[in-house]
Design a protein around this motif. Sequence first.
Motif, mmCIF file in Angstrom:
data_model
loop_
_atom_site.group_PDB
_atom_site.id
_atom_site.type_symbol
_atom_site.label_atom_id
_atom_site.label_comp_id
_atom_site.label_asym_id
_atom_site.label_seq_id
_atom_site.Cartn_x
_atom_site.Cartn_y
_atom_site.Cartn_z
ATOM 1 N N SER A 105 0.825 -1.210 0.000
ATOM 2 C CA SER A 105 0.000 0.000 0.000
ATOM 3 C C SER A 105 0.863 1.267 0.000
ATOM 4 O O SER A 105 0.523 2.257 -0.639
ATOM 5 C CB SER A 105 -0.928 -0.010 1.219
ATOM 6 N N SER A 141 -5.920 5.661 -2.205
ATOM 7 C CA SER A 141 -6.553 4.907 -1.124
ATOM 8 C C SER A 141 -7.433 3.789 -1.664
ATOM 9 O O SER A 141 -7.374 2.651 -1.187
ATOM 10 C CB SER A 141 -7.376 5.866 -0.254
ATOM 11 N N ALA A 173 -5.251 0.997 -3.352
ATOM 12 C CA ALA A 173 -4.596 0.167 -2.349
ATOM 13 C C ALA A 173 -5.606 -0.742 -1.646
ATOM 14 O O ALA A 173 -5.310 -1.917 -1.368
ATOM 15 C CB ALA A 173 -3.870 1.047 -1.329
ATOM 16 N N TYR A 174 -6.788 -0.213 -1.341
ATOM 17 C CA TYR A 174 -7.812 -1.034 -0.690
ATOM 18 C C TYR A 174 -8.230 -2.184 -1.598
ATOM 19 O O TYR A 174 -8.384 -3.328 -1.145
ATOM 20 C CB TYR A 174 -9.024 -0.172 -0.346
ATOM 21 N N ALA A 177 -5.487 -4.750 -1.637
ATOM 22 C CA ALA A 177 -5.470 -5.498 -0.382
ATOM 23 C C ALA A 177 -6.583 -6.542 -0.354
ATOM 24 O O ALA A 177 -6.380 -7.672 0.110
ATOM 25 C CB ALA A 177 -5.598 -4.545 0.803
ATOM 26 N N ALA A 202 -4.353 -0.589 4.474
ATOM 27 C CA ALA A 202 -4.257 -0.271 3.048
ATOM 28 C C ALA A 202 -4.693 1.163 2.775
ATOM 29 O O ALA A 202 -3.995 1.920 2.083
ATOM 30 C CB ALA A 202 -5.103 -1.249 2.236
ATOM 31 N N SER A 206 -1.593 4.171 2.347
ATOM 32 C CA SER A 206 -1.484 4.653 0.958
ATOM 33 C C SER A 206 -1.795 6.142 0.857
ATOM 34 O O SER A 206 -1.077 6.882 0.178
ATOM 35 C CB SER A 206 -2.421 3.848 0.055
#
Length: 502
Positions: free
Chosen positions: A254, A273, A276-277, A280, A300, A304
Amino acid sequence: MDPLLAGLAAAFEPASLLMVVIGTVIGVLVGVLPGLGSVVGITMVLPFTYGMPQTASIALMLGVFCGSCYGGSITAIVLNTPGTPQAAATVLDGYPMAKRGEADLAIGWVTAASTLGGLFSVLILILAAPQLAAFSLQFTPIEYFALGIFSLTCIANVSRDAMAKGLLAGMAGLFLATIGTDPVTGDLRFTFDVFELSSGIELVPVIVGLFAFSEMFVRTAERLDLGGAERFRVGFRLPPLREWRPRLGILLRSCLIGSFVGALPGTGAATASFIAYSEAKRVSPRRERMGHGEPDGLIAAESSNNAVTGSALVPTLALGVPGDPVTAVMLGALVIQGVAPGPQLFIDQMPLVYAIFFVLILCNIVMFATGALGAPLFTRVLRIPEPLLIPLVMVITLVGAYGVRGNMLDVWVALAAGAVGAVMRVTGFPIAPMVIGMVLSPMIEQSLRQGLVVTRGSFLAFFERPIALTLFALTAAIFLWPLVQRLRGKGRGKAAERVPDA
Protein backbone atom coordinates in the motif's frame (compact mmCIF):
# COMPACT_ATOMS: atom_id res chain seq x y z
CA MET A 1 28.36 24.61 5.52
CA ASP A 2 27.46 21.18 4.18
CA PRO A 3 23.95 21.33 2.57
CA LEU A 4 22.76 18.36 4.66
CA LEU A 5 23.83 19.98 7.93
CA ALA A 6 22.41 23.32 6.83
CA GLY A 7 19.05 21.70 6.08
CA LEU A 8 19.08 19.88 9.41
CA ALA A 9 19.82 23.12 11.26
CA ALA A 10 17.01 24.95 9.43
CA ALA A 11 14.48 22.19 10.18
CA PHE A 12 15.35 22.18 13.90
CA GLU A 13 15.21 25.93 14.40
CA PRO A 14 12.72 26.79 17.17
CA ALA A 15 10.43 28.62 14.73
CA SER A 16 10.37 25.63 12.36
CA LEU A 17 9.69 23.15 15.15
CA LEU A 18 6.89 25.32 16.52
CA MET A 19 5.29 25.57 13.07
CA VAL A 20 5.53 21.80 12.61
CA VAL A 21 3.56 21.25 15.82
CA ILE A 22 1.02 24.02 15.14
CA GLY A 23 0.53 23.01 11.51
CA THR A 24 0.09 19.32 12.31
CA VAL A 25 -2.42 19.96 15.09
CA ILE A 26 -4.38 22.36 12.85
CA GLY A 27 -4.26 19.78 10.06
CA VAL A 28 -5.66 17.02 12.27
CA LEU A 29 -8.48 19.30 13.45
CA VAL A 30 -9.24 20.34 9.85
CA GLY A 31 -9.35 16.67 8.85
CA VAL A 32 -11.64 15.76 11.74
CA LEU A 33 -14.22 18.40 10.74
CA PRO A 34 -16.19 17.00 7.77
CA GLY A 35 -16.15 19.12 4.64
CA LEU A 36 -12.95 21.08 5.17
CA GLY A 37 -9.97 19.06 3.95
CA SER A 38 -6.35 19.72 3.10
CA VAL A 39 -6.88 22.46 0.53
CA VAL A 40 -9.06 24.49 2.88
CA GLY A 41 -6.61 23.96 5.74
CA ILE A 42 -3.58 25.15 3.78
CA THR A 43 -5.53 28.06 2.34
CA MET A 44 -6.51 29.09 5.88
CA VAL A 45 -2.89 29.25 7.09
CA LEU A 46 -1.45 30.65 3.87
CA PRO A 47 -1.88 34.35 4.81
CA PHE A 48 0.09 33.74 8.02
CA THR A 49 3.14 32.50 6.10
CA TYR A 50 3.90 35.80 4.35
CA GLY A 51 6.00 37.24 7.16
CA MET A 52 7.57 33.96 8.29
CA PRO A 53 11.06 32.62 7.61
CA GLN A 54 11.17 30.38 4.57
CA THR A 55 11.59 27.03 6.34
CA ALA A 56 9.05 27.86 9.06
CA SER A 57 6.38 28.76 6.50
CA ILE A 58 6.97 25.54 4.60
CA ALA A 59 6.86 23.61 7.90
CA LEU A 60 3.46 25.09 8.72
CA MET A 61 1.97 24.07 5.37
CA LEU A 62 3.50 20.60 5.39
CA GLY A 63 2.17 20.06 8.92
CA VAL A 64 -1.35 20.96 7.79
CA PHE A 65 -0.97 18.69 4.75
CA CYS A 66 0.15 15.62 6.73
CA GLY A 67 -2.22 16.19 9.64
CA SER A 68 -5.33 16.67 7.49
CA CYS A 69 -4.67 13.47 5.51
CA TYR A 70 -4.70 11.58 8.80
CA GLY A 71 -7.41 13.52 10.68
CA GLY A 72 -10.21 12.51 8.33
CA SER A 73 -9.81 8.89 9.42
CA ILE A 74 -10.85 9.69 13.00
CA THR A 75 -14.23 11.00 11.89
CA ALA A 76 -14.56 8.06 9.49
CA ILE A 77 -14.15 5.63 12.39
CA VAL A 78 -16.15 7.50 15.01
CA LEU A 79 -19.07 8.87 12.99
CA ASN A 80 -19.02 6.84 9.74
CA THR A 81 -18.27 10.13 7.98
CA PRO A 82 -14.97 10.67 6.15
CA GLY A 83 -13.57 13.96 7.40
CA THR A 84 -11.78 14.29 4.06
CA PRO A 85 -12.27 12.51 0.70
CA GLN A 86 -8.95 10.75 1.32
CA ALA A 87 -10.56 8.85 4.21
CA ALA A 88 -13.54 7.52 2.25
CA ALA A 89 -12.07 4.00 2.06
CA THR A 90 -11.30 4.06 5.80
CA VAL A 91 -15.03 4.05 6.57
CA LEU A 92 -15.42 0.58 5.09
CA ASP A 93 -13.60 -1.14 7.97
CA GLY A 94 -13.13 1.62 10.56
CA TYR A 95 -16.77 2.15 11.47
CA PRO A 96 -17.58 -1.59 11.74
CA MET A 97 -14.71 -1.87 14.24
CA ALA A 98 -16.15 1.03 16.24
CA LYS A 99 -19.54 -0.68 16.28
CA ARG A 100 -17.86 -3.75 17.76
CA GLY A 101 -16.50 -1.59 20.57
CA GLU A 102 -13.00 -1.30 19.09
CA ALA A 103 -12.89 2.36 18.12
CA ASP A 104 -9.71 2.86 20.15
CA LEU A 105 -8.00 -0.07 18.41
CA ALA A 106 -9.14 1.17 14.98
CA ILE A 107 -7.67 4.60 15.71
CA GLY A 108 -4.46 2.87 16.80
CA TRP A 109 -4.28 0.99 13.50
CA VAL A 110 -4.88 4.08 11.34
CA THR A 111 -2.51 6.26 13.36
CA ALA A 112 0.35 3.78 13.06
CA ALA A 113 -0.40 3.02 9.39
CA SER A 114 -0.64 6.73 8.55
CA THR A 115 2.68 7.45 10.22
CA LEU A 116 4.44 4.54 8.54
CA GLY A 117 2.99 5.49 5.17
CA GLY A 118 4.07 9.10 5.60
CA LEU A 119 7.61 8.13 6.64
CA PHE A 120 7.84 5.70 3.73
CA SER A 121 6.88 8.46 1.30
CA VAL A 122 9.60 10.70 2.75
CA LEU A 123 12.09 7.92 2.10
CA ILE A 124 10.84 7.69 -1.49
CA LEU A 125 11.11 11.47 -1.82
CA ILE A 126 14.69 11.45 -0.57
CA LEU A 127 15.93 8.51 -2.62
CA ALA A 128 13.96 8.72 -5.83
CA ALA A 129 12.73 12.28 -6.43
CA PRO A 130 14.57 12.83 -9.73
CA GLN A 131 13.88 9.29 -11.00
CA LEU A 132 10.18 9.28 -10.10
CA ALA A 133 9.77 12.75 -11.53
CA ALA A 134 11.32 11.65 -14.82
CA PHE A 135 9.10 8.54 -14.92
CA SER A 136 5.94 10.52 -14.20
CA LEU A 137 6.75 12.66 -17.26
CA GLN A 138 6.16 9.59 -19.43
CA PHE A 139 2.47 9.64 -18.48
CA THR A 140 0.48 11.20 -21.30
CA PRO A 141 -3.35 11.41 -21.22
CA ILE A 142 -3.39 7.89 -22.65
CA GLU A 143 -1.55 6.47 -19.63
CA TYR A 144 -3.79 8.44 -17.26
CA PHE A 145 -6.85 6.94 -18.94
CA ALA A 146 -5.41 3.44 -18.58
CA LEU A 147 -4.64 4.15 -14.92
CA GLY A 148 -8.21 5.35 -14.37
CA ILE A 149 -9.66 2.22 -15.98
CA PHE A 150 -7.33 0.08 -13.87
CA SER A 151 -8.54 1.93 -10.78
CA LEU A 152 -12.12 0.94 -11.60
CA THR A 153 -11.18 -2.60 -10.61
CA CYS A 154 -11.69 -1.26 -7.08
CA ILE A 155 -15.44 -1.43 -7.78
CA ALA A 156 -15.22 -5.12 -8.55
CA ASN A 157 -13.18 -5.86 -5.46
CA VAL A 158 -15.43 -4.00 -3.00
CA SER A 159 -18.63 -5.42 -4.57
CA ARG A 160 -17.90 -9.14 -4.64
CA ASP A 161 -21.08 -9.94 -2.72
CA ALA A 162 -23.23 -7.86 -5.09
CA MET A 163 -21.27 -7.36 -8.30
CA ALA A 164 -24.13 -6.16 -10.50
CA LYS A 165 -25.33 -3.68 -7.87
CA GLY A 166 -21.78 -2.45 -7.32
CA LEU A 167 -21.25 -1.84 -11.04
CA LEU A 168 -24.55 0.06 -11.26
CA ALA A 169 -23.55 2.22 -8.28
CA GLY A 170 -20.16 2.86 -9.87
CA MET A 171 -21.78 3.91 -13.14
CA ALA A 172 -24.04 6.29 -11.22
CA GLY A 173 -20.95 7.84 -9.62
CA LEU A 174 -19.26 8.19 -13.01
CA PHE A 175 -22.35 9.96 -14.33
CA LEU A 176 -22.73 12.33 -11.37
CA ALA A 177 -19.21 13.63 -11.94
CA THR A 178 -20.08 14.61 -15.53
CA ILE A 179 -22.69 17.13 -14.40
CA GLY A 180 -21.50 20.69 -14.94
CA THR A 181 -19.05 22.21 -17.39
CA ASP A 182 -17.43 20.05 -20.04
CA PRO A 183 -13.67 20.06 -19.24
CA VAL A 184 -12.69 20.15 -22.91
CA THR A 185 -15.31 22.24 -24.74
CA GLY A 186 -16.72 24.30 -21.84
CA ASP A 187 -20.31 23.36 -22.71
CA LEU A 188 -22.83 22.85 -19.90
CA ARG A 189 -24.08 19.28 -19.37
CA PHE A 190 -27.06 17.96 -17.41
CA THR A 191 -27.58 21.27 -15.58
CA PHE A 192 -31.29 21.62 -16.51
CA ASP A 193 -30.82 25.41 -16.60
CA VAL A 194 -29.87 25.45 -12.91
CA PHE A 195 -26.97 27.91 -12.70
CA GLU A 196 -25.54 26.42 -9.51
CA LEU A 197 -25.05 23.07 -11.29
CA SER A 198 -22.73 24.68 -13.84
CA SER A 199 -19.80 24.15 -11.49
CA GLY A 200 -20.71 20.49 -11.03
CA ILE A 201 -21.54 18.38 -7.99
CA GLU A 202 -18.90 18.58 -5.29
CA LEU A 203 -17.52 15.30 -3.96
CA VAL A 204 -17.57 16.21 -0.26
CA PRO A 205 -21.36 16.77 0.06
CA VAL A 206 -21.99 13.48 -1.75
CA ILE A 207 -19.63 11.60 0.60
CA VAL A 208 -21.17 13.28 3.64
CA GLY A 209 -24.65 12.37 2.47
CA LEU A 210 -23.93 8.79 1.40
CA PHE A 211 -22.07 7.83 4.56
CA ALA A 212 -23.19 10.10 7.39
CA PHE A 213 -26.76 11.10 6.56
CA SER A 214 -27.74 7.67 5.30
CA GLU A 215 -26.50 6.17 8.59
CA MET A 216 -28.49 8.73 10.58
CA PHE A 217 -31.61 8.21 8.46
CA VAL A 218 -31.45 4.42 8.80
CA ARG A 219 -30.91 4.58 12.56
CA THR A 220 -33.80 6.98 13.00
CA ALA A 221 -36.10 4.86 10.84
CA GLU A 222 -35.26 1.70 12.75
CA ARG A 223 -35.94 3.44 16.08
CA LEU A 224 -33.00 1.74 17.73
CA ASP A 225 -32.31 2.01 21.43
CA LEU A 226 -29.82 4.79 20.94
CA GLY A 227 -28.56 4.97 24.47
CA GLY A 228 -25.96 2.28 23.88
CA ALA A 229 -23.07 4.48 22.84
CA GLU A 230 -21.26 3.56 26.08
CA ARG A 231 -20.34 0.18 24.58
CA PHE A 232 -17.72 1.95 22.44
CA ARG A 233 -14.22 2.08 23.82
CA VAL A 234 -12.99 5.64 24.02
CA GLY A 235 -9.29 6.28 23.64
CA PHE A 236 -6.25 5.11 21.73
CA ARG A 237 -4.86 1.59 21.69
CA LEU A 238 -1.95 0.39 19.58
CA PRO A 239 -2.32 -3.11 18.13
CA PRO A 240 0.29 -5.62 19.36
CA LEU A 241 3.29 -6.43 17.19
CA ARG A 242 2.05 -9.97 16.56
CA GLU A 243 -0.94 -8.47 14.72
CA TRP A 244 1.39 -6.49 12.45
CA ARG A 245 3.61 -9.35 11.29
CA PRO A 246 1.10 -11.04 8.94
CA ARG A 247 0.12 -7.64 7.56
CA LEU A 248 3.56 -6.24 6.69
CA GLY A 249 3.15 -7.27 3.05
CA ILE A 250 -0.08 -5.29 2.71
CA LEU A 251 1.54 -2.32 4.46
CA LEU A 252 4.52 -2.28 2.09
CA ARG A 253 2.35 -2.83 -0.99
CA SER A 254 0.00 0.00 0.00
CA CYS A 255 2.90 2.37 0.72
CA LEU A 256 4.32 1.66 -2.73
CA ILE A 257 0.93 2.26 -4.36
CA GLY A 258 0.46 5.56 -2.51
CA SER A 259 3.98 6.73 -3.35
CA PHE A 260 3.55 5.85 -7.03
CA VAL A 261 0.11 7.43 -7.41
CA GLY A 262 1.18 10.53 -5.48
CA ALA A 263 4.08 11.09 -7.87
CA LEU A 264 1.69 11.22 -10.82
CA PRO A 265 0.47 14.79 -11.35
CA GLY A 266 -3.27 15.26 -11.01
CA THR A 267 -4.22 12.04 -9.20
CA GLY A 268 -4.41 12.43 -5.40
CA ALA A 269 -4.75 10.54 -2.14
CA ALA A 270 -8.37 9.45 -2.63
CA THR A 271 -7.44 7.55 -5.79
CA ALA A 272 -4.42 5.97 -4.08
CA SER A 273 -6.55 4.91 -1.12
CA PHE A 274 -9.12 3.06 -3.22
CA ILE A 275 -6.49 1.40 -5.43
CA ALA A 276 -4.60 0.17 -2.35
CA TYR A 277 -7.81 -1.03 -0.69
CA SER A 278 -8.78 -2.93 -3.83
CA GLU A 279 -5.35 -4.54 -4.07
CA ALA A 280 -5.47 -5.50 -0.38
CA LYS A 281 -8.85 -7.13 -0.86
CA ARG A 282 -7.44 -9.08 -3.78
CA VAL A 283 -4.35 -10.48 -2.01
CA SER A 284 -5.25 -10.51 1.68
CA PRO A 285 -5.77 -13.95 3.26
CA ARG A 286 -8.39 -12.19 5.39
CA ARG A 287 -10.21 -10.68 2.40
CA GLU A 288 -13.55 -12.17 3.43
CA ARG A 289 -13.53 -10.03 6.59
CA MET A 290 -12.69 -6.78 4.77
CA GLY A 291 -15.63 -4.43 4.88
CA HIS A 292 -16.68 -5.86 8.23
CA GLY A 293 -13.99 -4.38 10.46
CA GLU A 294 -10.74 -5.94 9.22
CA PRO A 295 -7.48 -4.06 10.01
CA ASP A 296 -6.11 -4.97 6.56
CA GLY A 297 -8.52 -2.44 5.06
CA LEU A 298 -7.43 0.28 7.50
CA ILE A 299 -3.76 -0.36 6.82
CA ALA A 300 -4.26 -0.27 3.05
CA ALA A 301 -6.38 2.88 3.04
CA GLU A 302 -4.38 4.94 5.52
CA SER A 303 -0.81 3.97 4.65
CA SER A 304 -1.48 4.65 0.96
CA ASN A 305 -3.19 8.03 1.35
CA ASN A 306 -0.48 9.26 3.72
CA ALA A 307 2.23 7.91 1.43
CA VAL A 308 0.94 10.43 -1.10
CA THR A 309 2.07 13.37 1.08
CA GLY A 310 5.75 12.94 0.38
CA SER A 311 5.60 11.59 -3.16
CA ALA A 312 3.17 14.31 -4.27
CA LEU A 313 6.02 16.73 -3.64
CA VAL A 314 8.19 14.87 -6.19
CA PRO A 315 6.70 16.54 -9.29
CA THR A 316 6.10 19.74 -7.29
CA LEU A 317 9.73 20.19 -6.26
CA ALA A 318 11.54 18.50 -9.14
CA LEU A 319 9.37 19.70 -12.03
CA GLY A 320 7.26 22.55 -10.70
CA VAL A 321 4.15 20.47 -11.49
CA PRO A 322 1.67 20.05 -8.60
CA GLY A 323 0.85 16.44 -7.80
CA ASP A 324 -2.66 17.23 -6.54
CA PRO A 325 -4.82 20.28 -5.61
CA VAL A 326 -3.10 20.54 -2.22
CA THR A 327 0.38 20.79 -3.68
CA ALA A 328 -0.97 23.25 -6.25
CA VAL A 329 -1.75 25.62 -3.37
CA MET A 330 1.62 24.89 -1.83
CA LEU A 331 3.34 25.56 -5.14
CA GLY A 332 1.93 29.08 -5.13
CA ALA A 333 3.05 29.56 -1.54
CA LEU A 334 6.58 28.39 -2.39
CA VAL A 335 6.79 30.91 -5.21
CA ILE A 336 5.65 33.64 -2.82
CA GLN A 337 8.48 32.59 -0.48
CA GLY A 338 11.01 32.99 -3.27
CA VAL A 339 11.42 29.28 -3.99
CA ALA A 340 11.59 28.33 -7.66
CA PRO A 341 10.51 24.65 -7.95
CA GLY A 342 12.09 22.75 -10.81
CA PRO A 343 15.29 20.88 -11.68
CA GLN A 344 17.44 23.84 -10.62
CA LEU A 345 16.06 23.61 -7.09
CA PHE A 346 18.11 20.44 -6.53
CA ILE A 347 21.22 22.31 -7.67
CA ASP A 348 20.86 25.83 -6.29
CA GLN A 349 18.91 25.27 -3.03
CA MET A 350 19.89 21.88 -1.67
CA PRO A 351 19.87 23.07 1.97
CA LEU A 352 16.18 23.97 1.56
CA VAL A 353 15.47 20.61 -0.07
CA TYR A 354 17.09 18.77 2.85
CA ALA A 355 15.16 20.98 5.28
CA ILE A 356 11.90 19.93 3.60
CA PHE A 357 12.89 16.27 3.98
CA PHE A 358 13.57 16.67 7.71
CA VAL A 359 10.41 18.73 8.24
CA LEU A 360 8.30 15.98 6.67
CA ILE A 361 9.83 13.41 9.01
CA LEU A 362 9.06 15.64 11.99
CA CYS A 363 5.49 16.21 10.77
CA ASN A 364 4.80 12.48 10.71
CA ILE A 365 6.26 11.99 14.18
CA VAL A 366 4.19 14.88 15.58
CA MET A 367 1.14 13.49 13.75
CA PHE A 368 1.53 10.18 15.59
CA ALA A 369 1.85 11.97 18.92
CA THR A 370 -1.19 14.14 18.14
CA GLY A 371 -3.25 11.07 17.29
CA ALA A 372 -2.13 9.15 20.36
CA LEU A 373 -2.72 12.02 22.78
CA GLY A 374 -5.65 13.70 21.07
CA ALA A 375 -7.71 10.69 20.00
CA PRO A 376 -9.32 10.31 23.45
CA LEU A 377 -10.54 13.91 23.15
CA PHE A 378 -11.85 13.44 19.61
CA THR A 379 -13.63 10.21 20.47
CA ARG A 380 -15.37 11.66 23.54
CA VAL A 381 -18.22 12.32 21.14
CA LEU A 382 -19.01 8.61 21.46
CA ARG A 383 -20.13 9.17 25.07
CA ILE A 384 -22.92 11.44 23.87
CA PRO A 385 -26.28 9.62 23.83
CA GLU A 386 -27.17 8.93 20.23
CA PRO A 387 -30.52 10.78 20.30
CA LEU A 388 -28.36 13.88 20.83
CA LEU A 389 -25.51 12.67 18.64
CA ILE A 390 -27.62 12.22 15.50
CA PRO A 391 -28.79 15.86 15.20
CA LEU A 392 -25.32 17.07 16.25
CA VAL A 393 -23.66 15.05 13.49
CA MET A 394 -26.19 16.26 10.94
CA VAL A 395 -25.66 19.91 11.87
CA ILE A 396 -21.86 19.59 11.75
CA THR A 397 -21.90 17.76 8.43
CA LEU A 398 -24.39 20.19 6.91
CA VAL A 399 -22.12 23.08 7.90
CA GLY A 400 -19.17 21.19 6.42
CA ALA A 401 -21.04 20.52 3.18
CA TYR A 402 -22.04 24.19 2.91
CA GLY A 403 -18.54 25.41 3.76
CA VAL A 404 -16.86 23.69 0.81
CA ARG A 405 -18.08 26.35 -1.65
CA GLY A 406 -20.50 28.44 0.34
CA ASN A 407 -23.22 27.12 -1.96
CA MET A 408 -26.66 26.17 -0.64
CA LEU A 409 -26.94 23.63 -3.43
CA ASP A 410 -24.33 21.50 -1.66
CA VAL A 411 -26.62 21.24 1.38
CA TRP A 412 -29.44 19.90 -0.78
CA VAL A 413 -27.01 17.56 -2.53
CA ALA A 414 -25.87 16.18 0.84
CA LEU A 415 -29.47 15.60 1.98
CA ALA A 416 -30.41 13.99 -1.35
CA ALA A 417 -27.31 11.79 -1.22
CA GLY A 418 -28.32 10.79 2.31
CA ALA A 419 -31.73 9.67 1.11
CA VAL A 420 -30.19 7.77 -1.80
CA GLY A 421 -27.63 6.20 0.52
CA ALA A 422 -30.33 5.06 2.93
CA VAL A 423 -32.22 3.39 0.08
CA MET A 424 -28.99 1.77 -1.10
CA ARG A 425 -28.32 0.37 2.37
CA VAL A 426 -31.81 -1.08 2.65
CA THR A 427 -31.76 -2.60 -0.86
CA GLY A 428 -28.23 -4.03 -0.60
CA PHE A 429 -26.44 -1.68 -2.98
CA PRO A 430 -22.84 -0.98 -1.84
CA ILE A 431 -22.11 2.71 -1.31
CA ALA A 432 -18.35 2.73 -1.90
CA PRO A 433 -18.56 2.11 -5.70
CA MET A 434 -20.53 5.33 -6.20
CA VAL A 435 -17.81 7.31 -4.43
CA ILE A 436 -15.11 5.49 -6.42
CA GLY A 437 -16.92 6.41 -9.64
CA MET A 438 -17.09 10.07 -8.68
CA VAL A 439 -13.42 10.15 -7.68
CA LEU A 440 -12.18 8.56 -10.90
CA SER A 441 -14.63 10.01 -13.42
CA PRO A 442 -12.91 13.40 -14.05
CA MET A 443 -9.52 11.79 -14.70
CA ILE A 444 -10.98 9.07 -16.94
CA GLU A 445 -13.11 11.43 -19.00
CA GLN A 446 -10.58 14.19 -19.45
CA SER A 447 -7.69 11.86 -20.26
CA LEU A 448 -9.84 9.88 -22.71
CA ARG A 449 -10.90 13.02 -24.54
CA GLN A 450 -7.37 14.39 -24.64
CA GLY A 451 -5.97 11.02 -25.71
CA LEU A 452 -8.41 10.80 -28.60
CA VAL A 453 -7.33 14.26 -29.70
CA VAL A 454 -3.67 13.17 -29.62
CA THR A 455 -4.40 9.97 -31.60
CA ARG A 456 -6.81 11.75 -33.99
CA GLY A 457 -9.78 9.72 -32.82
CA SER A 458 -8.10 6.30 -32.89
CA PHE A 459 -8.80 4.37 -29.71
CA LEU A 460 -6.73 1.42 -30.96
CA ALA A 461 -3.65 3.66 -30.77
CA PHE A 462 -4.05 3.60 -26.98
CA PHE A 463 -2.83 -0.01 -27.03
CA GLU A 464 0.40 0.94 -28.79
CA ARG A 465 1.74 2.63 -25.65
CA PRO A 466 3.67 0.09 -23.49
CA ILE A 467 2.66 1.53 -20.09
CA ALA A 468 -0.99 1.87 -21.10
CA LEU A 469 -1.01 -1.63 -22.59
CA THR A 470 0.39 -3.05 -19.35
CA LEU A 471 -2.31 -1.31 -17.30
CA PHE A 472 -5.05 -2.51 -19.67
CA ALA A 473 -3.71 -6.07 -19.41
CA LEU A 474 -3.68 -5.91 -15.60
CA THR A 475 -7.26 -4.58 -15.64
CA ALA A 476 -8.44 -7.43 -17.85
CA ALA A 477 -6.60 -9.99 -15.72
CA ILE A 478 -8.17 -8.73 -12.48
CA PHE A 479 -11.68 -8.75 -13.97
CA LEU A 480 -11.30 -12.15 -15.63
CA TRP A 481 -9.47 -13.97 -12.83
CA PRO A 482 -12.62 -14.63 -10.70
CA LEU A 483 -14.32 -16.06 -13.81
CA VAL A 484 -11.32 -18.30 -14.51
CA GLN A 485 -11.33 -19.51 -10.89
CA ARG A 486 -15.05 -20.25 -11.12
CA LEU A 487 -14.62 -22.25 -14.35
CA ARG A 488 -11.68 -24.16 -12.88
CA GLY A 489 -13.78 -24.95 -9.81
CA LYS A 490 -16.61 -26.29 -11.97
CA GLY A 491 -14.13 -28.35 -13.99
CA ARG A 492 -12.69 -29.92 -10.85
CA GLY A 493 -16.19 -30.63 -9.59
CA LYS A 494 -17.13 -32.48 -12.79
CA ALA A 495 -13.85 -34.41 -12.72
CA ALA A 496 -14.57 -35.46 -9.13
CA GLU A 497 -18.03 -36.68 -10.18
CA ARG A 498 -16.49 -38.87 -12.90
CA VAL A 499 -14.13 -40.60 -10.46
CA PRO A 500 -15.82 -43.88 -9.41
CA ASP A 501 -16.18 -44.65 -5.76
CA ALA A 502 -13.61 -47.04 -4.39
